[in-house]
Design a protein around this motif. Structure first.
Motif, PDB file in Angstrom:
ATOM      1  N   GLY B 353       6.080  28.002 -11.672  1.00 28.68           N
ATOM      2  CA  GLY B 353       6.940  29.138 -11.959  1.00 28.68           C
ATOM      3  C   GLY B 353       8.025  29.339 -10.930  1.00 28.68           C
ATOM      4  O   GLY B 353       8.220  28.509 -10.031  1.00 28.68           O
ATOM      5  N   LYS B 354       8.734  30.433 -11.094  1.00 27.93           N
ATOM      6  CA  LYS B 354       9.908  30.699 -10.269  1.00 27.93           C
ATOM      7  C   LYS B 354       9.846  32.092  -9.658  1.00 27.93           C
ATOM      8  O   LYS B 354       9.214  33.001 -10.211  1.00 27.93           O
ATOM      9  N   VAL B 355      10.517  32.224  -8.539  1.00 27.31           N
ATOM     10  CA  VAL B 355      10.663  33.519  -7.894  1.00 27.31           C
ATOM     11  C   VAL B 355      12.147  33.850  -7.924  1.00 27.31           C
ATOM     12  O   VAL B 355      12.961  33.076  -7.415  1.00 27.31           O
ATOM     13  N   VAL B 356      12.483  34.974  -8.561  1.00 29.61           N
ATOM     14  CA  VAL B 356      13.910  35.259  -8.763  1.00 29.61           C
ATOM     15  C   VAL B 356      14.379  36.450  -7.943  1.00 29.61           C
ATOM     16  O   VAL B 356      13.611  37.354  -7.619  1.00 29.61           O
ATOM     17  N   TYR B 357      15.651  36.406  -7.636  1.00 30.71           N
ATOM     18  CA  TYR B 357      16.305  37.551  -7.000  1.00 30.71           C
ATOM     19  C   TYR B 357      16.651  38.595  -8.062  1.00 30.71           C
ATOM     20  O   TYR B 357      17.023  38.248  -9.188  1.00 30.71           O
ATOM     21  N   THR B 358      16.539  39.870  -7.705  1.00 29.22           N
ATOM     22  CA  THR B 358      17.082  40.953  -8.528  1.00 29.22           C
ATOM     23  C   THR B 358      17.735  41.955  -7.583  1.00 29.22           C
ATOM     24  O   THR B 358      17.531  41.897  -6.367  1.00 29.22           O
ATOM     25  N   ASN B 359      18.491  42.895  -8.129  1.00 27.98           N
ATOM     26  CA  ASN B 359      19.124  43.917  -7.281  1.00 27.98           C
ATOM     27  C   ASN B 359      18.198  45.125  -7.133  1.00 27.98           C
ATOM     28  O   ASN B 359      18.550  46.250  -7.450  1.00 27.98           O
ATOM     29  N   LYS B 360      16.999  44.848  -6.650  1.00 24.62           N
ATOM     30  CA  LYS B 360      16.022  45.919  -6.454  1.00 24.62           C
ATOM     31  C   LYS B 360      15.465  45.868  -5.038  1.00 24.62           C
ATOM     32  O   LYS B 360      15.768  44.958  -4.262  1.00 24.62           O
ATOM     33  N   VAL B 361      14.654  46.870  -4.713  1.00 21.93           N
ATOM     34  CA  VAL B 361      14.023  46.923  -3.386  1.00 21.93           C
ATOM     35  C   VAL B 361      13.391  45.563  -3.091  1.00 21.93           C
ATOM     36  O   VAL B 361      12.643  45.039  -3.915  1.00 21.93           O
ATOM     37  N   PRO B 362      13.691  44.989  -1.926  1.00 21.11           N
ATOM     38  CA  PRO B 362      13.124  43.675  -1.628  1.00 21.11           C
ATOM     39  C   PRO B 362      11.597  43.714  -1.620  1.00 21.11           C
ATOM     40  O   PRO B 362      11.000  44.703  -1.218  1.00 21.11           O
ATOM     41  N   ALA B 363      11.009  42.636  -2.099  1.00 19.00           N
ATOM     42  CA  ALA B 363       9.557  42.509  -2.023  1.00 19.00           C
ATOM     43  C   ALA B 363       9.212  41.739  -0.760  1.00 19.00           C
ATOM     44  O   ALA B 363      10.013  40.969  -0.252  1.00 19.00           O
ATOM     45  N   GLY B 364       8.028  41.978  -0.264  1.00 15.26           N
ATOM     46  CA  GLY B 364       7.597  41.283   0.946  1.00 15.26           C
ATOM     47  C   GLY B 364       6.099  41.110   0.950  1.00 15.26           C
ATOM     48  O   GLY B 364       5.461  41.143  -0.102  1.00 15.26           O
ATOM     49  N   ALA B 365       5.578  40.961   2.160  1.00 15.33           N
ATOM     50  CA  ALA B 365       4.133  40.795   2.272  1.00 15.33           C
ATOM     51  C   ALA B 365       3.447  42.112   1.927  1.00 15.33           C
ATOM     52  O   ALA B 365       3.924  43.180   2.284  1.00 15.33           O
TER      53      ALA B 365
END
Lengths: 148, 768, 261
Positions: B353-365
């Motif tokens: 699968g893929k991990v995509v960028y969006t214009n939302k709060v960044p995700a992290g650990a």
């Protein structure tokens, strides 16, 4: 403006702005146990006693407490006993929410609350993200002498 | 064992409980400039013009910095091993803003009031772009979130910024397509998890000042002080030697502080002005402008033969990393690597699968780090499959799950951001966990449901889980032990206690080796000038990785004590031993106390400081395991779920401090329960996070969690310090699937999108 | 944050009213949620010293000053026994104990908060609202009236009657505002109020009319519950959809009516 407040049994004259929040003023004057967790009165971390009753210090203007009495965890002799029991359960974890929890729980001891469900209702506004509450309840049951 | 397995209070417990000034904001220099951030109101825009003149002229304002005033060097904020598996796509400040809350300008002044006023007076003209808000439409969207050419990965991670792809991954063992054809029963379902917020109660805080040697000192609420030092050095292009990072006590992390957040902003102000500066995030900023969990979607296909043998697992995912690709690849891979090995007897397995960028709060650990997302999907699907096979889901798992002494090809193929490590599971009491949990929840009696009244049904459900113990061959921890003249020891570790009690646990490990009371070990941790290196507190690593380093350092110290004691006694080393109090002749009467030896060594004879050090890198990452059982009561007229019981039976090896291990599991469970039932995330149509305070974002209260029962089934992990594995994350993983399964068993409604709200249940009940 | 230049604690409601009407001033109720607003005024008026924290039992009524905190419904011997603990039960689950120690009766009623549980409960009791200048209203009229000028809520008066009551709410987390709440009382007439719609609570007049003169039985209750959910307008908000509220309303009204049957 100046206000006169008794904090932990000491009379203090504090210089404040009219729209200062009590929490900010207490921290500015070195009462570090009073901490900011959320800004909306929901987390319970900034709980202090105002004339003996638990209140969220983030939701009170400092000007209101002119002539009144504030107690933080530093001014509660029973806090040490509860702190010790919480520590024995490992229920402190990060500790950020602990002083607010202790202030509210010590007040419950005065109310002589003995049923755990009632304790939980009265402490619902003391959120904790580390412990999952269970360890806190083990300790608080001991401290309050909750009926099993 | 004397010190290990002791239920002692944390060393810092009373100080924390009684409100001593110990957190960053308490300890920041009194004259610190107040730093606040002007944040973007737009989800995606380019700054056309920024006018700070009027704001700068406000009395008390010290400096206002925009992207024109700070270095523009791409880094990642993710606090990970170096080179990081996260793309370097973040700048201290940039001309692009990529989510509502992204940093536009840094304002520093003498007090909050003038800074607040200045924030309002900065005039910014934006060129606003169409934001990418739906992660399922991000790939190949006409808006490219990272069009800048400097953004790059550190190595191959399947990065393709032009298509809004931060990372991608694919692996297959055997042939999924071929093996599926041989299966009697196949299920296929799609699952979604949300962007859970950490809600560590100490908001992100950092302070900085220049010390008397002209070096930059940063005091910060972080899980990763050494990574912070490296990232700040990189972002500002200053030498690491000119930076010191100190971690005081931390008010919770859960992964949210496994990154730099406020540190670059205070550093920029201090470097510019030479003055101390501090930033304390508001709760709203923590929600809107730090990290969340990666929302993910999984399409799961499972195939089995009719005798109940699981043959095929296919997991195809899509993950939303928000505006920056922090932990993008690794959280995604963990969704596979920390779930798939549980069913190690399959003929074919695929994960892609893929991990995509969006214009939302960044995700992290975030605690669970992909595993919880993967677990919800896989463990929900396992129940669907068991039902289709007409099997008890506990029996199905018993038949197919991993056992002690077994391995899985996944271990070698999937690591974190790269290949993993081949290993045999040396300790695994998962089967015992399952059996014990079934007894505690009374599975036989309660499965699948009981009718309580005309409107209320109770159901039970379960899920199993695994985690890791540090990242093999990457995570490194080091320890130094130093003998004092009274026979006590300083233990210096880079490991980072976030409130978990790791300082105490590491002291217990040292004390056990040296046979001294834990009280004689004085711990100082997480100061890049004074303590040895450690990657920090993440990936369930501290007890296992740093603990092994401490154990080795203590063993070296013991040898040193014996050596010096033997010299003092005039005997050969082989003739003496050390029992924690005395260095004594094994077959004789000569002895010297540790205290006497220590004093003599420092002041009179053969003078020297006894000091030992050790490092440890895990060659394996032994997984802790658990079985989680939920009993719920569902109101069919309102959809409300009441959690009645949650039983967690855990194998984390030997519990170094059973109290602290138990609290880790209880705390993890409640965060998992929150993600399952309460913690809803909502955005406005233009990309502003609406659930940005604790009135709208509901973490579980003490009345929401029912009766929580935690039990340990002890195993002994031969590679762990005194048999220990990790326990920090394992508790969070099972609630989503176990509760979803219990709800299904109670009322026949299968919710596949978290959180499971009363509304979703009622609306689905009405569809039936 | 709300910003102001002066904080005044007038000694009488009259002084407070004069300040309110002659200056750019606002009444600070209990203080809860003030950090969420973002505006500037000249004067903040705190009624804490204006002698509005009285609880008086007069004949068959109880009058409650607007500065009485809602924790008094749990703690005050008169208020906690009112209607067999009905208001105690309602207020005891409102937010948190700490917040209830600062949230006031006036601070809840005057802004007509939609999320309020207490307003819904008061709607089914014989409650009157006294405003300093505009005078006396029934609580239902007060909620419907748009005051033409600034005023100060002085007190509420709750009459003691022989009523059976029930309060129902739905929340996901127990520590939250209600997604929807329902209060019912039954004496000679049945009163049904629905709040958290999410707009401010209102009475279900049509259904109340339908129930007039009828004996409650399960059949009629079912019909009435359905009727309320059709009659009351609902809307979407961050917590739930209009459709969900409508469905849950029916269930809660049914439960409340069964309780007072």
């Amino acid at each position: 403006m100046k206000i006169n407040v008794t904090i932990n049994n000491e009379k203090k004259e504090l210089e404040i702005a009219p729209d200062d929040i009590l929490l900010d003023v207490l921290r500015r004057y070195g009462y570090h146990s009073v901490r900011r967790g959320c800004d909306t009165g929901m987390c319970g971390i900034c709980t202090v006693l105002l004339d003996g009753k638990p209140v969220p210090s983030c939701s009170i203007f400092a000007a209101r407490v002119d002539g009144h009495e504030i107690t933080t965890v530093e001014g509660l002799p029973e806090a040490k006993e509860l702190a010790k029991i919480l520590a024995e359960e490992g229920a402190d974890q990060c500790g950020f929410c602990s002083p607010g929890l202790i202030v509210n729980t010590v007040y419950l001891k005065k109310l002589k609350i003995k049923k755990i469900e009632e304790v939980k209702i009265k402490l619902i506004g003391n959120l904790c993200r580390c412990t999952g509450y269970v360890g806190q309840h083990r300790a608080i049951e001991k401290f309050l002498g909750v009926e099993k | 064992m004397k010190e290990v397995t002791r239920k002692i209070p944390k060393k810092d417990a009373l100080g924390l409980l009684l409100g001593k000034p110990v957190y960053t904001d308490d300890l920041a220099p009194k004259n610190s400039l107040i730093v606040k951030i002007l944040r973007s109101p737009h989800a995606f825009a380019k700054i056309k013009n920024i006018d700070t003149l009027e704001a700068t002229n406000i009395e008390g304002i010290e400096c206002i910095l925009t992207y024109k005033d700070v270095p523009r060097i791409p880094v990642t904020r993710a606090g990970q091993g170096y080179p990081e598996p996260s793309p370097h796509d973040w700048y201290i400040l940039d001309e692009y803003v990529r989510y509502v809350g992204d940093e536009v300008a840094i304002v520093a002044g003498k007090d909050e009031k003038c800074v607040d006023e200045a924030l309002k007076k900065i005039k910014v003209e934006y060129e606003v772009f169409e934001p990418v808000l739906d992660f399922e439409k991000a790939e190949g969207h006409s808006s490219v979130i990272h069009p800048e050419k400097e953004t790059h990965p550190m190595f191959e991670i399947g990065f393709d910024a032009q298509k809004n792809i931060a990372a991608s991954y694919e692996m297959e063992i055997g042939s999924v397509e071929e093996e599926l054809k041989k299966c009697d029963v196949v299920v296929s379902e799609r699952f979604y998890t949300q962007a859970q917020a950490h809600v560590a109660f100490e908001p992100h805080s950092a302070a900085s000042y220049i010390d008397m040697q002209g070096r930059l000192v940063i005091l910060t609420s972080t899980q990763v002080p050494f990574h912070v030092r490296r990232i700040i050095a990189e972002a500002f292009d200053i030498p690491i030697k000119n930076i010191r990072v100190i971690k005081p006590r931390i008010g919770g992390g859960f992964g949210g502080k496994q990154a730099v957040h406020g540190e670059p902003f205070v550093a920029a102000v201090t470097l510019k002005t030479g003055k101390p500066a501090k930033i304390v995030y508001t709760r709203q900023e923590v929600f809107e402008a730090t990290y969340s969990r990666h929302p993910m979607r999984y399409d799961i296909t499972l195939g089995a033969t009719k005798d109940g043998k699981l043959k095929v697992i296919d997991m195809q995912g899509l993950s939303d990393t928000g505006a920056y690709g922090e932990h993008a690849l690794t959280t995604f891979m963990v969704a596979g690597s920390k779930t798939l090995p549980m069913y190690n007897k399959v003929d074919a397995v695929r994960f892609k699968g893929k991990v995509v960028y969006t214009n939302k709060v960044p995700a992290g650990a975030y605690r669970g780090y992909g595993a919880i997302q993967g677990n919800f999907a896989l463990e929900s699907a396992i129940d669907l499959l068991a039902e289709k096979l007409g099997m008890d889901p506990a029996e199905f798992r018993r038949k197919n799950m991993i056992r002690e002494g077994e391995t899985s090809p996944i271990f070698k193929i999937m690591g974190e951001g790269r290949e993993g490590v081949d290993m045999v599971v040396r300790s695994c009491k998962l089967n015992e966990c399952l059996e014990e949990g079934m007894k505690l929840i009374n599975w036989k009696e309660k499965f699948p449901r009981k009718k309580i009244s005309e409107t209320k049904y109770r159901g039970v459900g379960l899920a199993i889980a695994m985690q890791g113990s540090g990242i093999a061959n990457i995570d490194m921890g080091a320890a130094v032990l130093k003998l004092n003249d009274d026979g006590s020891f300083n233990l210096l570790v880079g490991a980072t206690d976030l409130g978990t009690g790791s300082d105490t646990i590491l002291a217990q490990i040292a004390a056990e080796v040296l046979n001294v009371p834990t009280e004689d070990i004085i711990v100082y941790s997480s100061d890049t000038d004074l303590t040895p290196f450690d990657v920090g507190a993440y990936a369930s690593s501290t007890t296992y990785v740093s603990g092994n380093a401490v154990k080795r350092a203590a063993e070296k110290m013991k040898k040193l004590i014996i050596k010096e004691g033997a010299l003092k006694l005039g005997l050969d080393e082989s003739k003496v031993d050390f029992d924690g109090k005395y260095i004594y002749e094994i077959n004789g009467n000569k002895k010297v106390s540790l205290k006497e030896l220590a004093t003599v060594l420092l002041y009179t004879e053969n003078q020297k400081q006894l000091i030992s050090d050790a490092s440890y890198v895990g060659e394996e990452s032994p997984p802790p395991f658990m079985a989680g059982f939920a009993e719920v009561e569902v109101d069919i007229e309102t959809g409300k779920v009441k959690l009645i019981n949650y039983v967690a039976v855990v194998d984390c090896g030997v519990t170094i401090n059973p109290n602290l291990a138990r609290i880790q599991v209880e705390g993890g469970l409640v965060q998992g329960i929150g993600m399952t039932l309460f913690e809803d995330v909502k955005y406005s149509p233009n990309g502003k996070l609406l659930t940005n305070n604790l009135m709208h974002y509901k973490i579980p209260s003490r009345l929401d969690i029912g009766n929580i029962i935690v039990k340990f089934v002890e195993s002994y992990e031969p590679t762990g310090p005194f048999g220990a594995k990790s326990v920090a994350e394992i508790g969070i993983d099972t609630p989503p699937a176990a509760i979803a399964n219990a709800i299904y068993n109670a009322v026949g409604v299968r919710i596949k999108t978290l959180p499971i709200t009363p509304e979703k249940i009622l609306m689905n009940l009405n569809k039936k | 944050m709300i910003k102001f230049k002066e904080y005044i604690k007038p000694k009488t409601i009259e002084d407070a009213y004069n300040l309110l009407t002659t200056k750019n001033a606002e009444i600070i109720g209990g203080g809860a949620f003030l950090r969420l607003s973002n505006r500037k005024i000249d004067v903040a008026i705190d009624l804490i010293d204006a002698n509005l924290n009285f609880i008086n039992e007069i004949n068959d009524s109880v009058e409650i000053g607007s500065m009485v905190t809602i924790s008094e419904f749990e703690e005050n011997p008169v208020l906690s026994k009112l209607y067999n603990g009905f208001l105690k039960n309602v207020s005891e689950t409102v937010l948190s104990f700490q917040m209830r120690n600062i949230i006031t009766v006036g601070g809840t009623l005057y802004p007509k908060y939609g999320f309020s549980d207490l307003i819904t409960a008061l709607l089914v009791l014989p409650t009157e609202v006294y405003l300093y200048k505009s005078g006396k209203f029934s609580v239902e009229d007060f909620l419907k009236t748009r005051l033409e000028h600034k005023d100060i809520l002085a007190k509420i008066v709750i009459k003691k009657e022989n009523l059976k009551t029930s309060f129902q709410y739905i929340r996901n987390s127990e520590y939250d505002f209600s997604i929807l709440n329902v209060a019912v009382s039954k004496g000679n007439e049945v009163k049904i109020a629905v709040g958290g719609r999410p707009a401010v609570a209102q009475l279900a007049y049509k259904t109340m009319q339908f129930l007039h003169g009828k004996d409650l039985n399960e059949e009629i209750i079912k019909e009435a519950a359905k009727m309320v959910s059709e009659e009351i307008p609902f809307a979407d908000d961050i917590k739930a959809s209009k459709e969900y509220r409508k469905k849950v309303c029916e269930a809660l009204v049914k439960r409340a009516l069964l309780e007072v049957m």
